[in-house]
Design a protein around this motif. Structure first.
Motif: not given
Length: 148
Positions: A117, A119, A124
Protein backbone atom coordinates in the motif's frame (compact mmCIF):
# COMPACT_ATOMS: atom_id res chain seq x y z
CA UNK A 1 13.43 -3.61 -16.58
CA UNK A 2 15.08 -0.63 -18.17
CA UNK A 3 18.48 0.53 -17.06
CA UNK A 4 17.56 4.20 -16.74
CA UNK A 5 18.06 4.28 -12.99
CA UNK A 6 21.06 2.43 -11.66
CA UNK A 7 21.49 0.64 -8.37
CA UNK A 8 18.65 0.30 -5.92
CA UNK A 9 16.71 3.33 -7.13
CA UNK A 10 14.32 1.26 -9.26
CA UNK A 11 12.00 -0.69 -6.98
CA UNK A 12 9.40 -1.98 -9.45
CA UNK A 13 8.62 -1.63 -13.14
CA UNK A 14 5.89 -3.26 -15.23
CA UNK A 15 3.39 -2.63 -18.01
CA UNK A 16 -0.30 -2.68 -17.06
CA UNK A 17 -3.58 -2.69 -18.97
CA UNK A 18 -6.29 -0.52 -17.42
CA UNK A 19 -9.35 -2.73 -16.80
CA UNK A 20 -11.60 -0.43 -14.73
CA UNK A 21 -12.10 3.32 -14.30
CA UNK A 22 -14.39 4.67 -11.56
CA UNK A 23 -14.80 8.42 -11.27
CA UNK A 24 -18.11 8.34 -9.37
CA UNK A 25 -16.82 9.68 -6.02
CA UNK A 26 -14.74 12.72 -7.04
CA UNK A 27 -14.71 15.19 -9.92
CA UNK A 28 -10.99 15.06 -10.72
CA UNK A 29 -9.94 11.72 -9.26
CA UNK A 30 -10.62 8.25 -10.62
CA UNK A 31 -9.77 4.90 -9.14
CA UNK A 32 -8.28 2.77 -11.86
CA UNK A 33 -7.73 -0.97 -11.71
CA UNK A 34 -5.11 -2.57 -13.92
CA UNK A 35 -3.49 -5.95 -14.57
CA UNK A 36 0.10 -6.45 -15.66
CA UNK A 37 0.61 -7.76 -19.18
CA UNK A 38 1.94 -11.05 -17.72
CA UNK A 39 -1.23 -11.31 -15.53
CA UNK A 40 0.88 -11.75 -12.37
CA UNK A 41 0.34 -8.33 -10.77
CA UNK A 42 -2.74 -6.21 -10.13
CA UNK A 43 -2.90 -2.56 -9.18
CA UNK A 44 -5.57 -0.17 -8.03
CA UNK A 45 -4.63 3.50 -8.08
CA UNK A 46 -6.33 6.82 -7.40
CA UNK A 47 -5.25 9.13 -10.21
CA UNK A 48 -5.79 12.83 -10.96
CA UNK A 49 -7.75 12.72 -14.23
CA UNK A 50 -7.09 16.39 -15.03
CA UNK A 51 -3.36 15.72 -15.11
CA UNK A 52 -3.53 12.23 -16.60
CA UNK A 53 -6.75 11.30 -18.39
CA UNK A 54 -6.98 7.52 -18.80
CA UNK A 55 -9.58 4.96 -19.83
CA UNK A 56 -9.97 1.16 -19.82
CA UNK A 57 -8.03 -0.73 -22.47
CA UNK A 58 -5.01 1.60 -22.40
CA UNK A 59 -1.58 0.18 -21.58
CA UNK A 60 0.69 2.15 -19.23
CA UNK A 61 4.25 1.71 -18.01
CA UNK A 62 4.52 2.01 -14.22
CA UNK A 63 7.76 2.61 -12.34
CA UNK A 64 8.31 2.94 -8.60
CA UNK A 65 11.70 4.46 -7.76
CA UNK A 66 13.48 6.02 -4.80
CA UNK A 67 15.19 8.68 -6.92
CA UNK A 68 14.50 10.63 -10.09
CA UNK A 69 18.20 10.91 -10.87
CA UNK A 70 19.17 9.08 -14.06
CA UNK A 71 22.17 7.55 -12.29
CA UNK A 72 19.98 6.37 -9.41
CA UNK A 73 21.69 8.50 -6.78
CA UNK A 74 19.75 10.85 -4.55
CA UNK A 75 21.22 14.29 -4.29
CA UNK A 76 20.66 16.95 -1.66
CA UNK A 77 18.39 19.04 -3.87
CA UNK A 78 16.12 16.06 -4.54
CA UNK A 79 15.68 15.61 -0.79
CA UNK A 80 13.98 19.04 -0.74
CA UNK A 81 11.37 17.96 -3.27
CA UNK A 82 11.37 16.51 -6.75
CA UNK A 83 10.43 19.77 -8.45
CA UNK A 84 13.69 21.35 -7.29
CA UNK A 85 16.14 18.94 -8.88
CA UNK A 86 18.92 20.72 -10.76
CA UNK A 87 18.26 21.76 -14.36
CA UNK A 88 19.46 18.43 -15.73
CA UNK A 89 17.27 15.65 -17.11
CA UNK A 90 15.56 13.29 -14.66
CA UNK A 91 13.34 10.25 -14.91
CA UNK A 92 10.35 12.61 -14.53
CA UNK A 93 11.11 14.04 -17.99
CA UNK A 94 10.42 10.63 -19.53
CA UNK A 95 7.02 10.06 -17.92
CA UNK A 96 3.57 11.66 -18.20
CA UNK A 97 2.48 11.44 -14.55
CA UNK A 98 4.73 11.69 -11.48
CA UNK A 99 3.78 11.48 -7.78
CA UNK A 100 5.80 11.32 -4.60
CA UNK A 101 4.60 9.34 -1.63
CA UNK A 102 5.28 6.68 0.96
CA UNK A 103 5.07 2.91 0.88
CA UNK A 104 3.44 2.39 4.25
CA UNK A 105 2.00 -1.11 4.62
CA UNK A 106 2.35 -4.71 3.45
CA UNK A 107 0.03 -7.70 3.75
CA UNK A 108 0.56 -11.34 2.88
CA UNK A 109 -1.72 -12.56 0.12
CA UNK A 110 -2.13 -16.32 -0.29
CA UNK A 111 1.41 -17.18 0.80
CA UNK A 112 2.76 -16.73 -2.73
CA UNK A 113 1.77 -13.09 -3.13
CA UNK A 114 2.18 -9.85 -1.24
CA UNK A 115 0.12 -6.67 -1.23
CA UNK A 116 1.79 -3.25 -0.84
CA UNK A 117 0.00 0.00 0.00
CA UNK A 118 1.33 3.41 -1.01
CA UNK A 119 -0.07 6.90 -0.37
CA UNK A 120 0.65 9.83 -2.66
CA UNK A 121 -0.72 12.71 -0.63
CA UNK A 122 -4.00 10.87 -0.09
CA UNK A 123 -4.18 9.30 -3.54
CA UNK A 124 -3.82 5.62 -2.74
CA UNK A 125 -2.23 2.73 -4.57
CA UNK A 126 -2.48 -0.96 -3.85
CA UNK A 127 -0.28 -3.35 -5.77
CA UNK A 128 -0.48 -7.13 -5.43
CA UNK A 129 1.76 -9.69 -7.00
CA UNK A 130 4.33 -12.45 -6.47
CA UNK A 131 6.86 -11.98 -3.70
CA UNK A 132 9.63 -12.25 -6.29
CA UNK A 133 8.39 -9.19 -8.24
CA UNK A 134 7.57 -7.04 -5.20
CA UNK A 135 10.51 -7.97 -2.93
CA UNK A 136 12.39 -4.67 -3.57
CA UNK A 137 9.49 -2.69 -2.04
CA UNK A 138 9.96 -1.66 1.57
CA UNK A 139 8.56 1.00 3.88
CA UNK A 140 10.10 4.17 2.45
CA UNK A 141 9.38 7.18 0.30
CA UNK A 142 9.01 6.52 -3.42
CA UNK A 143 8.18 8.15 -6.72
CA UNK A 144 5.42 6.82 -8.93
CA UNK A 145 6.06 7.43 -12.63
CA UNK A 146 3.54 6.49 -15.34
CA UNK A 147 3.52 6.88 -19.11
CA UNK A 148 1.22 5.73 -21.87
Amino acid sequence: MSNLAAGDAQLFEDTFTITEHDQSKYDRVARIVATSTDNQTTMSLDINTELFPIRPGVNVEVLLATSLSLDGNKDEEEEKGWRHVRGESTLADMYDYVCYGKIYKFEDGDGQTIRAYISFGGLLMQIEGPYKKLTPLRVENAYLLIKK
